[in-house]
Motif scaffolding. Structure first.
Motif, PDB file in Angstrom:
ATOM      1  N   ALA A   1     -29.667 -60.836  35.579  1.00  0.00           N
ATOM      2  CA  ALA A   1     -29.622 -60.536  34.141  1.00  0.00           C
ATOM      3  C   ALA A   1     -29.794 -61.817  33.319  1.00  0.00           C
ATOM      4  O   ALA A   1     -30.479 -61.821  32.284  1.00  0.00           O
ATOM      5  CB  ALA A   1     -28.296 -59.858  33.794  1.00  0.00           C
ATOM      6  N   THR A   2     -29.186 -62.910  33.782  1.00  0.00           N
ATOM      7  CA  THR A   2     -29.294 -64.192  33.078  1.00  0.00           C
ATOM      8  C   THR A   2     -30.747 -64.648  33.040  1.00  0.00           C
ATOM      9  O   THR A   2     -31.250 -65.080  32.000  1.00  0.00           O
ATOM     10  CB  THR A   2     -28.428 -65.259  33.776  1.00  0.00           C
ATOM     11  OG1 THR A   2     -27.093 -64.773  33.872  1.00  0.00           O
ATOM     12  CG2 THR A   2     -28.436 -66.570  33.010  1.00  0.00           C
ATOM     13  N   GLN A   3     -31.415 -64.528  34.184  1.00  0.00           N
ATOM     14  CA  GLN A   3     -32.828 -64.933  34.260  1.00  0.00           C
ATOM     15  C   GLN A   3     -33.694 -64.128  33.312  1.00  0.00           C
ATOM     16  O   GLN A   3     -34.705 -64.605  32.820  1.00  0.00           O
ATOM     17  CB  GLN A   3     -33.344 -64.744  35.687  1.00  0.00           C
ATOM     18  CG  GLN A   3     -33.113 -65.967  36.553  1.00  0.00           C
ATOM     19  CD  GLN A   3     -33.877 -65.908  37.857  1.00  0.00           C
ATOM     20  OE1 GLN A   3     -34.490 -64.898  38.178  1.00  0.00           O
ATOM     21  NE2 GLN A   3     -33.836 -66.992  38.597  1.00  0.00           N
ATOM     22  N   LYS A   4     -33.288 -62.878  33.077  1.00  0.00           N
ATOM     23  CA  LYS A   4     -34.098 -62.017  32.203  1.00  0.00           C
ATOM     24  C   LYS A   4     -33.628 -62.066  30.753  1.00  0.00           C
ATOM     25  O   LYS A   4     -33.937 -61.183  29.957  1.00  0.00           O
ATOM     26  CB  LYS A   4     -34.089 -60.592  32.744  1.00  0.00           C
ATOM     27  CG  LYS A   4     -34.829 -60.532  34.063  1.00  0.00           C
ATOM     28  CD  LYS A   4     -34.890 -59.165  34.666  1.00  0.00           C
ATOM     29  CE  LYS A   4     -35.715 -59.246  35.958  1.00  0.00           C
ATOM     30  NZ  LYS A   4     -35.809 -57.965  36.644  1.00  0.00           N
ATOM     31  N   GLY A   5     -32.818 -63.083  30.419  1.00  0.00           N
ATOM     32  CA  GLY A   5     -32.507 -63.338  29.019  1.00  0.00           C
ATOM     33  C   GLY A   5     -31.300 -62.603  28.464  1.00  0.00           C
ATOM     34  O   GLY A   5     -31.134 -62.503  27.239  1.00  0.00           O
ATOM     35  N   ALA A   6     -30.418 -62.097  29.336  1.00  0.00           N
ATOM     36  CA  ALA A   6     -29.243 -61.380  28.839  1.00  0.00           C
ATOM     37  C   ALA A   6     -28.317 -62.317  28.064  1.00  0.00           C
ATOM     38  O   ALA A   6     -28.111 -63.463  28.461  1.00  0.00           O
ATOM     39  CB  ALA A   6     -28.483 -60.754  30.007  1.00  0.00           C
TER      40      ALA A   6
ATOM     41  N   PRO B   1     -33.971 -54.181  34.366  1.00  0.00           N
ATOM     42  CA  PRO B   1     -34.835 -54.352  33.188  1.00  0.00           C
ATOM     43  C   PRO B   1     -34.336 -55.503  32.310  1.00  0.00           C
ATOM     44  O   PRO B   1     -33.151 -55.827  32.316  1.00  0.00           O
ATOM     45  CB  PRO B   1     -34.702 -53.007  32.454  1.00  0.00           C
ATOM     46  CG  PRO B   1     -33.418 -52.426  32.927  1.00  0.00           C
ATOM     47  CD  PRO B   1     -33.158 -52.969  34.305  1.00  0.00           C
ATOM     48  N   ALA B   2     -35.244 -56.136  31.591  1.00  0.00           N
ATOM     49  CA  ALA B   2     -34.863 -57.234  30.699  1.00  0.00           C
ATOM     50  C   ALA B   2     -34.173 -56.680  29.461  1.00  0.00           C
ATOM     51  O   ALA B   2     -34.496 -55.596  28.993  1.00  0.00           O
ATOM     52  CB  ALA B   2     -36.096 -58.043  30.311  1.00  0.00           C
ATOM     53  N   GLY B   3     -33.201 -57.432  28.915  1.00  0.00           N
ATOM     54  CA  GLY B   3     -32.525 -56.991  27.706  1.00  0.00           C
ATOM     55  C   GLY B   3     -31.473 -57.992  27.307  1.00  0.00           C
ATOM     56  O   GLY B   3     -30.977 -58.741  28.149  1.00  0.00           O
ATOM     57  N   GLU B   4     -31.138 -58.030  26.005  1.00  0.00           N
ATOM     58  CA  GLU B   4     -30.117 -58.987  25.551  1.00  0.00           C
ATOM     59  C   GLU B   4     -28.718 -58.508  25.903  1.00  0.00           C
ATOM     60  O   GLU B   4     -27.824 -59.298  26.146  1.00  0.00           O
ATOM     61  CB  GLU B   4     -30.259 -59.214  24.041  1.00  0.00           C
ATOM     62  CG  GLU B   4     -31.557 -59.932  23.691  1.00  0.00           C
ATOM     63  CD  GLU B   4     -31.437 -60.733  22.410  1.00  0.00           C
ATOM     64  OE1 GLU B   4     -30.607 -60.358  21.562  1.00  0.00           O
ATOM     65  OE2 GLU B   4     -32.178 -61.733  22.283  1.00  0.00           O
ATOM     66  N   VAL B   5     -28.532 -57.172  25.858  1.00  0.00           N
ATOM     67  CA  VAL B   5     -27.247 -56.602  26.255  1.00  0.00           C
ATOM     68  C   VAL B   5     -27.490 -55.722  27.474  1.00  0.00           C
ATOM     69  O   VAL B   5     -28.311 -54.816  27.444  1.00  0.00           O
ATOM     70  CB  VAL B   5     -26.639 -55.751  25.114  1.00  0.00           C
ATOM     71  CG1 VAL B   5     -25.304 -55.159  25.550  1.00  0.00           C
ATOM     72  CG2 VAL B   5     -26.473 -56.603  23.863  1.00  0.00           C
ATOM     73  N   VAL B   6     -26.806 -56.047  28.566  1.00  0.00           N
ATOM     74  CA  VAL B   6     -27.069 -55.337  29.815  1.00  0.00           C
ATOM     75  C   VAL B   6     -25.767 -54.768  30.366  1.00  0.00           C
ATOM     76  O   VAL B   6     -24.756 -55.468  30.426  1.00  0.00           O
ATOM     77  CB  VAL B   6     -27.695 -56.288  30.868  1.00  0.00           C
ATOM     78  CG1 VAL B   6     -28.093 -55.511  32.107  1.00  0.00           C
ATOM     79  CG2 VAL B   6     -28.900 -57.001  30.292  1.00  0.00           C
ATOM     80  N   LEU B   7     -25.788 -53.475  30.697  1.00  0.00           N
ATOM     81  CA  LEU B   7     -24.638 -52.841  31.349  1.00  0.00           C
ATOM     82  C   LEU B   7     -24.934 -52.746  32.832  1.00  0.00           C
ATOM     83  O   LEU B   7     -25.976 -52.228  33.229  1.00  0.00           O
ATOM     84  CB  LEU B   7     -24.419 -51.421  30.791  1.00  0.00           C
ATOM     85  CG  LEU B   7     -23.644 -51.288  29.469  1.00  0.00           C
ATOM     86  CD1 LEU B   7     -24.443 -51.843  28.318  1.00  0.00           C
ATOM     87  CD2 LEU B   7     -23.257 -49.838  29.227  1.00  0.00           C
TER      88      LEU B   7
END
Ligand SMILES: [Zn+2]
Length: 327
Positions: free
Chosen positions: A33-38, A11-17
Motif C-alpha cells: 500500500a505504501t508503494q502505491k501511495g497510500a 489497487p492504488a489509493g490514498e486511503v486503503v482498507l
C-alpha cells in the motif's frame, strides 16, 4: 478496499482498507500500500494486531536529523468497525491537520577496552538494548530474548575479555537504542562513529540468543550471512558454537543492526539462537521462557575465539560477492 491474498494486486489509493489474513503477512500489505501511495491504511484487527486496536495511529519513527519520509499513517480497527466502514461504501476521511510530532531520546551505550597496539584495529561486539515497551492496551512487552539476551552477552563478554588482561586490539562493546523503531541506533552509530569506521576489524552483533533453534545441532547458534565472509568460520574453528543460518529466504542478514555496518564495508554479522521463536514480539518473551543453560554455553563459547582474534592479526574478510552493495 483490498480483497484476496496477494498484496501485489492491491489497487492504488490514498486511503486503503486492508483485512490481513490471520496468519500474518501484515508487513507485506503495508509495504504494498505504501508503494502505491497510500496516506492512510486502515487494518482490520487480527489476533496478532489485537494490541494495536484503539491505540494511537502508527506513524514512522525516524532520527531527528533525517528528513521525514512521509510514510502512511496506519490504524487498526476492530472487525465490526472495519466491516461497517466497508459496508458504508469504503468512504473514510483523514485530517492530517491533527497530526503532531513527538520527540524522544534514544541512547547508544558504548564500552571500550584499550588494546596494547593502537594500529591493530578494533573488534566490536554489539546488541540492542531497547524493546517495544508497553503496548497501547497496557500489556508489557518484556523482550527478555529480544534483546536483553544479547545485551547480557555483550556485558558478560566485556567482563570476561577484560579479566584476561590487555589484548593487542582494542575492543568496543556497543548496546544500541531504537532497534525496534527501525534499526535507528546502528544507523546513527555509522553516521556518527566514535572512532573511524575503517579502524573496526569486524563486528559481531548478538541478537535473540535466549533459546535454541530446534533446526540446528544442540547448542549451536546461527550466524546470519555465514558464507558472506570468513568471520564465522574463523570463530567456529576456535570453538565458537556458530553455524550457517537455516533461513536464508528470511534475509535476516539485512534485518539486524549488523547491516548498517556491513553496508559501510565492515565485516559484520549477527548471531542468534532461534530467530523464528514463537515468543517473538509477544508478551511471552520473558525471563521464564529463556533457555539459560543454552545462553550460558553459547556466550561462553565466544570468549576464547574473540580473545584469539583480539590477540592475533587475523582480520575477517568478505568472501567474493559477500559484501552488500552500498545503497
Ligand atoms: Zn525485536
Amino acid at each position: 478496499m483490498a480483497e484476496g491474498q496477494d498484496p501485489a494486486a492491491l489497487p492504488a489509493g490514498e486511503v486503503v482498507l486492508i483485512a490481513p489474513p490471520e496468519g500474518g503477512g501484515v508487513r507485506a500489505w503495508i509495504g504494498a500500500a505504501t508503494q502505491k501511495g497510500a496516506k492512510l491504511i486502515v487494518l482490520r484487527q487480527t489476533a496478532a494486531l489485537a494490541g494495536a486496536v484503539g491505540g494511537p495511529p502508527r506513524t514512522s519513527i525516524r532520527l531527528a536529523e533525517t528528513p521525514a519520509r512521509g510514510g502512511p499513517v496506519v490504524v487498526v480497527v476492530p472487525g465490526e468497525t472495519f466491516d461497517r466502514m466497508r459496508a458504508a461504501g469504503g468512504t473514510a476521511s483523514f485530517d492530517p491537520g491533527q497530526a503532531t510530532v513527538e520527540e524522544g531520546v534514544t541512547t547508544n551505550a558504548i564500552g571500550w577496552l584499550q588494546g596494547t597496539d593502537p594500529d591493530a584495529g578494533v573488534l566490536m561486539v554489539s546488541a540492542h538494548l531497547d524493546h517495544i515497551g508497553v503496548r497501547s492496551d497496557g500489556v508489557v512487552m518484556y523482550g527478555a530474548n529480544d534483546d536483553a539476551s544479547g545485551t547480557v552477552a555483550v556485558i558478560e563478554l566485556a567482563g570476561a575479555l577484560a579479566d584476561m588482561g590487555p589484548h593487542e586490539r582494542s575492543l568496543m562493546f556497543v548496546a544500541y537504542g531504537s532497534e525496534e523503531a527501525g534499526l535507528l541506533g546502528s544507523r546513527y552509530f555509522v553516521d556518527h562513529p566514535p572512532i573511524p569506521l575503517t579502524d573496526i576489524a569486524a563486528n559481531l552483533e548478538i541478537e535473540m540468543i535466549g533459546d535454541q533453534d530446534p533446526q540446528l545441532p544442540a547448542g549451536v547458534m546461527m550466524m546470519t550471512g555465514f558464507d558472506r565472509s570468513n568471520f564465522g568460520a574463523a570463530l567456529k574453528a576456535r570453538g565458537a558454537l556458530v553455524g550457517p543460518d537455516p533461513y536464508p529466504e528470511q534475509n535476516f542478514f539485512e534485518r539486524s543492526d549488523n547491516y548498517a555496518l556491513a553496508l559501510s564495508g565492515i565485516v559484520a554479522h549477527t548471531v542468534s539462537g532461534w530467530a523464528t521463536i514463537p515468543t517473538y514480539h509477544t508478551p511471552e518473551d520473558t525471563i521464564a521462557n529463556l533457555n539459560i543453560p543454552f545462553m550460558t554455553t553459547a556466550i561462553g563459547s565466544l570468549v576464547e575465539p574473540l580473545a584469539a582474534m583480539a590477540d592475533g592479526d587475523f582480520t575477517p574478510e568478505w568472501a567474493e560477492g559477500g559484501r552488500p552493495a552500498p545503497r
